[in-house]
Design a protein around this motif. Sequence first.
Motif, PDB file in Angstrom:
ATOM      1  N   TYR A  74       6.565 -35.243  46.603  1.00  0.00           N
ATOM      2  CA  TYR A  74       7.237 -35.376  47.839  1.00  0.00           C
ATOM      3  C   TYR A  74       8.071 -34.007  48.037  1.00  0.00           C
ATOM      4  N   PRO A  75       8.115 -33.561  49.381  1.00  0.00           N
ATOM      5  CA  PRO A  75       8.450 -32.160  49.764  1.00  0.00           C
ATOM      6  C   PRO A  75      10.103 -32.322  49.544  1.00  0.00           C
ATOM      7  N   PRO A  76      10.771 -31.147  49.353  1.00  0.00           N
ATOM      8  CA  PRO A  76      12.115 -31.047  49.133  1.00  0.00           C
ATOM      9  C   PRO A  76      12.757 -31.885  50.051  1.00  0.00           C
ATOM     10  N   ARG A  77      13.883 -32.410  49.493  1.00  0.00           N
ATOM     11  CA  ARG A  77      14.897 -33.227  50.278  1.00  0.00           C
ATOM     12  C   ARG A  77      16.367 -33.186  49.643  1.00  0.00           C
ATOM     13  N   SER A  78      17.521 -33.789  50.429  1.00  0.00           N
ATOM     14  CA  SER A  78      18.687 -33.621  50.026  1.00  0.00           C
ATOM     15  C   SER A  78      19.099 -32.038  49.568  1.00  0.00           C
ATOM     16  N   LEU A  82      26.061 -18.111  46.410  1.00  0.00           N
ATOM     17  CA  LEU A  82      25.824 -19.381  46.557  1.00  0.00           C
ATOM     18  C   LEU A  82      24.564 -19.987  46.003  1.00  0.00           C
ATOM     19  N   MET A  83      24.293 -20.985  45.692  1.00  0.00           N
ATOM     20  CA  MET A  83      22.989 -21.694  44.844  1.00  0.00           C
ATOM     21  C   MET A  83      22.504 -22.690  45.798  1.00  0.00           C
ATOM     22  N   CYS A  84      21.308 -22.745  46.080  1.00  0.00           N
ATOM     23  CA  CYS A  84      20.388 -23.607  46.975  1.00  0.00           C
ATOM     24  C   CYS A  84      20.119 -24.713  45.989  1.00  0.00           C
ATOM     25  N   ILE A  85      20.466 -26.010  46.258  1.00  0.00           N
ATOM     26  CA  ILE A  85      20.045 -27.094  45.478  1.00  0.00           C
ATOM     27  C   ILE A  85      19.127 -28.179  46.285  1.00  0.00           C
ATOM     28  N   SER A  86      18.050 -28.597  45.489  1.00  0.00           N
ATOM     29  CA  SER A  86      17.240 -29.552  46.050  1.00  0.00           C
ATOM     30  C   SER A  86      16.594 -30.490  45.052  1.00  0.00           C
ATOM     31  N   ASP A  87      16.130 -31.843  45.685  1.00  0.00           N
ATOM     32  CA  ASP A  87      15.374 -32.773  44.847  1.00  0.00           C
ATOM     33  C   ASP A  87      14.037 -32.852  45.696  1.00  0.00           C
ATOM     34  N   SER A  88      12.923 -32.437  44.599  1.00  0.00           N
ATOM     35  CA  SER A  88      11.492 -32.390  45.102  1.00  0.00           C
ATOM     36  C   SER A  88      10.527 -32.471  43.704  1.00  0.00           C
ATOM     37  N   ALA A 138       8.886 -28.189  53.223  1.00  0.00           N
ATOM     38  CA  ALA A 138      10.123 -27.528  53.121  1.00  0.00           C
ATOM     39  C   ALA A 138      11.086 -28.219  54.008  1.00  0.00           C
ATOM     40  N   GLN A 139      12.486 -28.114  53.717  1.00  0.00           N
ATOM     41  CA  GLN A 139      13.567 -28.634  54.065  1.00  0.00           C
ATOM     42  C   GLN A 139      14.815 -27.541  54.066  1.00  0.00           C
ATOM     43  N   ARG A 140      15.675 -27.635  54.986  1.00  0.00           N
ATOM     44  CA  ARG A 140      16.801 -26.811  55.295  1.00  0.00           C
ATOM     45  C   ARG A 140      18.047 -27.380  54.952  1.00  0.00           C
ATOM     46  N   SER A 141      18.973 -26.714  54.136  1.00  0.00           N
ATOM     47  CA  SER A 141      20.152 -27.264  54.003  1.00  0.00           C
ATOM     48  C   SER A 141      21.248 -27.163  55.157  1.00  0.00           C
ATOM     49  N   ASP A 142      22.273 -27.869  55.284  1.00  0.00           N
ATOM     50  CA  ASP A 142      23.502 -27.904  56.204  1.00  0.00           C
ATOM     51  C   ASP A 142      23.926 -26.567  56.171  1.00  0.00           C
ATOM     52  N   ALA A 143      24.589 -25.966  56.915  1.00  0.00           N
ATOM     53  CA  ALA A 143      25.158 -24.601  56.977  1.00  0.00           C
ATOM     54  C   ALA A 143      26.491 -24.451  56.132  1.00  0.00           C
ATOM     55  N   VAL A 144      26.817 -23.281  55.340  1.00  0.00           N
ATOM     56  CA  VAL A 144      28.049 -23.309  54.775  1.00  0.00           C
ATOM     57  C   VAL A 144      28.625 -22.049  55.398  1.00  0.00           C
ATOM     58  N   THR A 145      29.864 -21.915  55.940  1.00  0.00           N
ATOM     59  CA  THR A 145      30.596 -20.706  56.663  1.00  0.00           C
ATOM     60  C   THR A 145      31.183 -20.011  55.384  1.00  0.00           C
ATOM     61  N   VAL A 146      30.969 -18.869  55.526  1.00  0.00           N
ATOM     62  CA  VAL A 146      31.600 -17.718  54.448  1.00  0.00           C
ATOM     63  C   VAL A 146      32.413 -16.905  55.281  1.00  0.00           C
ATOM     64  N   THR A 147      33.820 -16.577  55.020  1.00  0.00           N
ATOM     65  CA  THR A 147      34.551 -15.905  55.857  1.00  0.00           C
ATOM     66  C   THR A 147      35.203 -14.837  54.897  1.00  0.00           C
ATOM     67  N   VAL A 148      34.998 -13.425  55.144  1.00  0.00           N
ATOM     68  CA  VAL A 148      35.493 -12.382  54.382  1.00  0.00           C
ATOM     69  C   VAL A 148      36.526 -11.626  55.195  1.00  0.00           C
ATOM     70  N   HIS A 149      37.672 -11.542  54.659  1.00  0.00           N
ATOM     71  CA  HIS A 149      38.873 -10.473  55.437  1.00  0.00           C
ATOM     72  C   HIS A 149      39.163  -9.501  54.573  1.00  0.00           C
ATOM     73  N   GLU A 150      39.200  -8.323  55.187  1.00  0.00           N
ATOM     74  CA  GLU A 150      39.455  -7.150  54.459  1.00  0.00           C
ATOM     75  C   GLU A 150      40.704  -6.500  54.852  1.00  0.00           C
ATOM     76  N   HIS A 151      41.789  -6.197  53.952  1.00  0.00           N
ATOM     77  CA  HIS A 151      42.857  -5.544  54.316  1.00  0.00           C
ATOM     78  C   HIS A 151      43.480  -4.857  53.355  1.00  0.00           C
ATOM     79  N   ALA A 152      43.988  -3.606  53.842  1.00  0.00           N
ATOM     80  CA  ALA A 152      44.745  -2.728  52.796  1.00  0.00           C
ATOM     81  C   ALA A 152      43.654  -2.258  51.824  1.00  0.00           C
TER      82      ALA A 152
END
Length: 784
Positions: free
Chosen positions: A557-561, A579-585, A627-641
């Motif tokens: 079966y094609p990728p899922r979850s 980040l790591m991409c995890i799937s069941d296929s 093929a199947q895509r995952s839900d999006a993950v938000t990555v926020t990088v703040h730089e100061h000093a």
Amino acid sequence: MLMWLRMAPALHLIFLLIIHRVSAAGWGVNYSPSQICALQNSTMTISCNFTYPTTGYQIMKVFWNKDQEKYDGENFADLSNNFEYSQRLQYLGDKQQNCTVRLSHVTKKDEHDYYFRFITNVTGGRLIGIPGVVLSVTDLQLESPERVTEGDSVRLTCRSSCKLTDTPTFIWYRNSHTLTNIGDELNISSVSRTEAGHYSCGVQGQTYISPAVYLNVRYAPDTPVISNRSAVIMEGDSVTLNCSSDSNPPAEINWYKANTYLNSGGIFNISKISSGYSGEYKCRARNDHGEKYSDPVTLDVQYPPRSIFVFISGSAVIMSGDSVTLGCSSDSNPPAEISWFKGNKALNSGRIFNISKISSDDSGEYKCRARNDHGEEYSFALILNVQYAPDTPVISNRSAVIMEGDSVTLNCSSDSNPPANFSWFKGNTSLSSGRIFNISKISSDDSGEYKCRARNKHGEKYSDPVTLDVQYPPRNISVSMNRSAVIMSGDSVTLSCSSDSNPPAEINWYKGETSVRSGRIFNISKISSDDSGEYKCRYKNKYGEKYSDPVTLDVQYPPRSVSVSVTDSGQLFSDSVSLMCISDSNPPALSFNWFKENQSSAVGSGQSFSAVQSGRFYCEAHNPHGAQRSDAVTVTVHEHAERNIIITATSVGVLIIFIIIIVIIVLFIIKKQRSAKSEGLIVTQNDLYSDVPQKTQVYDNPVCDPGLADETPYETVNPRISAECRDAEEIQYATVQYHKNTPKKKEEEEQRQCDNTPVQQPDQDHRQENVETVEESVIYSMLK
């Protein structure tokens, strides 16, 4: 080749002039070739074409002629009407242009001139192609030296009386076996005795073969060998000694007893040997190329009666009332005394035994005995009987049920005289002959109806049929599937179980060791990955049970979850997020692509990906089936000093994905008098899901001692810091927090977009508001 036109003499002059002009315009016959040399008994073809004016003329008749023969003195004879040619001549042409002809099985009698003749519908409009085709017929003659000596060089030549029209390929034969040599000459550089024999030649593709010529290879005799070397011979025997030696010309054979010459010739015979002939015998072989003696053979003479047999005079078939004479023959020395017996009962003596009027009581076995001082011997029995047709045969041992592997013997009996010949049949198929039919290890293939037939020359009869029912446990169990080796989820799969058993077996299906169904057919209408595994069937009857070899169903079966996991939880000193991409296929996904929302092209590939900038990322997993895509993950990088990093990772999904990002705090020693600037950390709640029930604790007591900070790396940090601590050093910290899906605040959006703007320390009320906002979240922090 130019031909001429012969016109009818009765035409008017004006017509002759017209015909002459037509002939000049294109009357003619062409042969190719004009002279043919054909091999005897071959098939030869004369290629021919003819022309005539097409306007006003129509071909009425075409034929071939030989030697311009005329059947009535005026008209040319049609060769196909000649009985010598009618079966061999085949016209291959037509009535337009082609006049090709074929003549088969040519002989010397066919050596003639051949002409083609055609007749049109116009009187006098006829033509015979002169000159014609000259046919010569040749045979093949083989030239060979009369005699050669072993080791000589030999040349054989195949010749014909004329040069064959078709370029021939000559082939050679020795003793009718084809040789590999090709050409009109056969050369043997060093001839041996094995190459002697009858040689002939022929042409490839033709049946004619030249007369054979014998190649005579001469050589000296080999060591002679004497046959019939019996060491002990009974007196009175007829002894024949044969001396053989391979030589050419044939060697002269002479016999010797010890050194005394006895006789000449290849055979030395003693018809009635006596003790005076005992001794050593040898032979000598001699020809023009040398001589050799055999090893000696010893004869020791003595014997009792032998070769005893009974013969009968008259017809071989004896009917009641006939007169029968029996004779006894024996070879013995001294002559043997002859006695007659019927069974074991003595009758009388003498070489001849006569029964004047035989009856059924005289039926039985007769034999004679020969006896002398050295022993006695009986002849084989001769059976005398009155003949009649067989009765209906009867088969014994009719067991109805037989187990496979048993030994079964059927006996067929019938009263007849002479004894009947018995034949056995299965159905209508003949099996064997004889009164007894035995099957040593019976198998299922032997089941069926059997009968026997009794036959002699007076008639025949068949027995009633006997049924053999061979029973056996299940065997040859196999499972077949209606699909190929690749099975996709949702397919319909049918497994069939086949076996051979008698009586028929009960069928059950197993997945692993679990029984799943009964019956020969096992169908899975919409297969899923849960149906993957090993399947086998079991056949069972009263004689045993057997399982098939397992068949593995590999449901693909094609990728899922597909989901994204943060893999570098707890690593503080890093300026990127892994980040790591995890799937069941099935088969496992081998191709992964990473995308950033609102961008059409991939930003990375592989199962893992390092994010070095803020954004929403998702991955696509691929295998051969889709093929199947995952839900999006938000990555926020703040730089100061100097490298202050704020990372917020949001996973949009149904369940919490175990992601821990350890925030790295880097300490830089700055000047003691520099004003410490407070930094605030705003953690966004962008489509994040969290089921963690615990609340965040905020500590008002500042942490000033760096040593204490190291000992409590996972404490939640309160942004209220004393002036003394700020005078000592600037504290940097980062927090990763997973929230439930709570509404976004405008100030959080504005804060996330200000990566390079210093964050002001919130006052006490503001800090309390922030604490209330993240009350149902988990905060992982480290400070140093």
